[in-house]
Design an enzyme around this catalytic site. Structure first.
Site, short mmCIF file in Angstrom:
data_model
loop_
_atom_site.label_atom_id
_atom_site.label_comp_id
_atom_site.label_asym_id
_atom_site.label_seq_id
_atom_site.Cartn_x
_atom_site.Cartn_y
_atom_site.Cartn_z
N SER A 152 9.54 33.76 34.40
CA SER A 152 8.86 32.70 33.68
C SER A 152 7.63 33.28 32.99
O SER A 152 6.77 33.89 33.65
CB SER A 152 8.46 31.59 34.65
OG SER A 152 7.83 30.52 33.96
N LYS A 178 12.26 32.87 30.49
CA LYS A 178 11.88 31.47 30.30
C LYS A 178 10.49 31.42 29.69
O LYS A 178 9.55 32.00 30.23
CB LYS A 178 11.90 30.70 31.62
CG LYS A 178 11.53 29.22 31.44
CD LYS A 178 11.69 28.43 32.73
CE LYS A 178 10.48 28.51 33.61
NZ LYS A 178 10.57 27.58 34.77
N LYS A 180 7.22 29.19 28.57
CA LYS A 180 6.49 27.94 28.63
C LYS A 180 6.10 27.55 27.21
O LYS A 180 5.63 28.38 26.42
CB LYS A 180 5.23 28.09 29.49
CG LYS A 180 5.51 28.41 30.96
CD LYS A 180 6.10 27.22 31.69
CE LYS A 180 6.21 27.49 33.18
NZ LYS A 180 6.71 26.32 33.93
N ASP A 206 10.52 25.83 28.78
CA ASP A 206 10.06 24.84 29.75
C ASP A 206 8.82 24.16 29.19
O ASP A 206 7.81 24.81 28.94
CB ASP A 206 9.74 25.54 31.08
CG ASP A 206 9.29 24.56 32.16
OD1 ASP A 206 9.37 23.34 31.95
OD2 ASP A 206 8.86 25.04 33.23
N GLU A 231 13.78 22.58 29.30
CA GLU A 231 13.46 22.01 30.61
C GLU A 231 12.33 20.99 30.50
O GLU A 231 11.26 21.28 29.95
CB GLU A 231 13.06 23.15 31.55
CG GLU A 231 12.77 22.73 32.97
CD GLU A 231 12.37 23.92 33.83
OE1 GLU A 231 11.97 23.69 34.98
OE2 GLU A 231 12.44 25.07 33.35
N ASP A 256 13.48 18.86 35.75
CA ASP A 256 12.76 19.52 36.84
C ASP A 256 11.95 18.46 37.58
O ASP A 256 12.38 17.92 38.61
CB ASP A 256 11.86 20.62 36.25
CG ASP A 256 10.93 21.27 37.27
OD1 ASP A 256 10.99 20.92 38.47
OD2 ASP A 256 10.13 22.13 36.89
N LYS A 280 14.15 22.76 43.12
CA LYS A 280 12.97 23.29 43.81
C LYS A 280 12.88 22.56 45.15
O LYS A 280 12.66 21.35 45.19
CB LYS A 280 11.70 23.06 43.01
CG LYS A 280 11.58 23.90 41.75
CD LYS A 280 10.32 23.57 40.99
CE LYS A 280 10.19 24.44 39.73
NZ LYS A 280 9.06 24.00 38.88
N GLY A 308 10.87 28.22 40.36
CA GLY A 308 9.83 28.89 41.13
C GLY A 308 8.48 28.23 40.95
O GLY A 308 8.23 27.55 39.95
#
Length: 390
Positions: A152, A178, A180, A206, A231, A256, A280, A308
């Site tokens: 991430s 991934k 952000k 995400d 996400e 998520d 998660k 994570g």
């Protein structure tokens, strides 16, 4: 097995580089550890709540307080519930780990606080499995001995900084990137990273709830970059906007923050709000509920992956075991220890080489299969509390 004491340790772990999301910027991980002592051995769990209530309503100080004041006393006072398990998995869990299986029912009278509850359950489960010589991977039903690793990547100070960071992870062998994103940091960085990775590189984004329904036209422009998924673009309660995006987007929508348990997962899937689920365990109240979500998604051919929360080796060990289940078909945020920490609370998780390049080995020892560095926990703890059965 009888629970004798619960210890809470609050530890500050410096990050090797700042990690920024739409919620804010972190320079260290504020970790709440739960250490349970039983008449048959000890176990450790990690609370994934952040320092501040931005990702969720839970935060470290609040989690410690609710464990000390409410959850621990409820767990000490509980007796094994008499109700029959609803599924074959639940029946098996109760047979192998009866004390861990009793944690969620014992704490059901306290509303919310899933991350705090999950940390308690994880510690009890670790103790119980260590005592029986069973690994978490075996208990979970893992079918792989190595799991693919994704990484991430936070919001960077500049585009050049982002590309340098991503290039470093690619060189290390990570199998999925991934990014952000947030309003103003989306199309341009995603386009740049797609160019760096090439058309076949696994890339997803995400948003951590940073967008609103009016941003759907913008978000559909991400379709041009061949993403694995987008996400959680909208607020966790806003299932309708996720449905609306899924109807017009070629990029699969993944939830998520919205997925709290089996019920919310199935509701979102049936309404068309998500076609991939981020699992998660901390957000779902524990690994036993996470297993149930995995099973429900697998029955419906819905892919899942392991998210994570900047876990230390204690939480990472359990996540890697979870990610080895058959339904986890998308690389998760199961990065190596060095991605986040110069010094981990367990032996470090290191990426494999050769045929296992970009993978982590699933621990095979009893419980989490890792050794907690109690000397480091003691040295880094800013506060420790022991809660005894009254």
């Amino acid at each position: 097995m009888r629970l004798e004491a619960i210890e809470l340790h609050r530890v500050a772990l410096p990050l090797v580089r700042p990690f920024e999301t739409s919620f804010g910027r972190e320079t260290e991980r504020d970790v709440l550890l739960v250490h349970v002592r039983t008449d048959e051995g000890d176990g450790w769990g990690e609370c994934v709540a952040g320092r501040d209530p931005f990702y969720s309503s839970e935060y470290v100080e609040g989690a410690a307080a609710v464990i000390e004041r409410y959850l621990a006393p409820a767990l000490f006072a509980a007796r094994q519930p008499a109700t029959e398990p609803a599924t074959a998995r639940a029946a098996r869990n109760r047979e192998i780990a009866p004390l861990a299986s009793s944690v969620a029912p014992a704490l059901a009278g306290i509303a919310g606080h899933r991350m705090a509850k999950a940390a308690l359950e994880a510690a009890v489960l670790d103790a119980e499995l260590r005592a029986s010589g069973t690994s978490m991977a075996t208990f979970f039903g893992a079918e792989r001995s190595w799991v693919d690793c994704g990484v991430s990547v936070g919001i960077a100070p500049s585009l050049d900084d982002l590309l340098d960071e991503v290039a470093g992870y690619v060189a290390e062998g990570y199998r999925r990137i991934k990014l952000k994103i947030k309003p103003g940091w989306d199309l341009v960085p995603v386009a740049a990273v797609r160019e760096l990775l090439g058309p076949s590189g696994l890339l997803q984004v995400d948003a951590n709830t940073a967008y609103s329904r009016s941003d759907i036209p913008l978000l559909t422009e991400l379709d041009a970059f061949g993403l694995l998924l987008i996400e959680q673009p909208f607020a966790e309660e806003d299932i309708a906007s996720h449905v609306a995006l899924a109807e017009v987007s070629a990029t699969p929508v993944c939830l998520d923050e919205s997925i709290l348990d089996v019920t919310t997962a199935l509701d979102a899937i049936e309404r068309g709000a998500t076609s991939i689920v981020n699992i998660k365990a901390g957000r779902m109240g524990g690994y036993l509920e996470a297993l149930a979500v995995h099973d429900a998604c697998r029955e419906r051919d819905v892919p899942v992956w392991c998210g994570g929360m900047l876990e230390s080796g204690i939480g990472r060990a359990a996540n890697v075991a979870l990610a080895a289940l058959p339904g986890f078909t998308v690389p998760g945020d199961t990065s190596g220890s060095s991605r986040y920490f110069a010094e981990d609370l367990t032996e470090p998780f290191e990426l494999g080489v050769g045929e296992h390049r970009g993978q982590l080995a699933v621990p095979t020892g009893a419980g989490t299969g890792v050794t907690v560095r109690t000397d480091l926990v003691e040295r880094l703890s800013s506060r420790s509390v022991t809660i005894l059965e009254r």
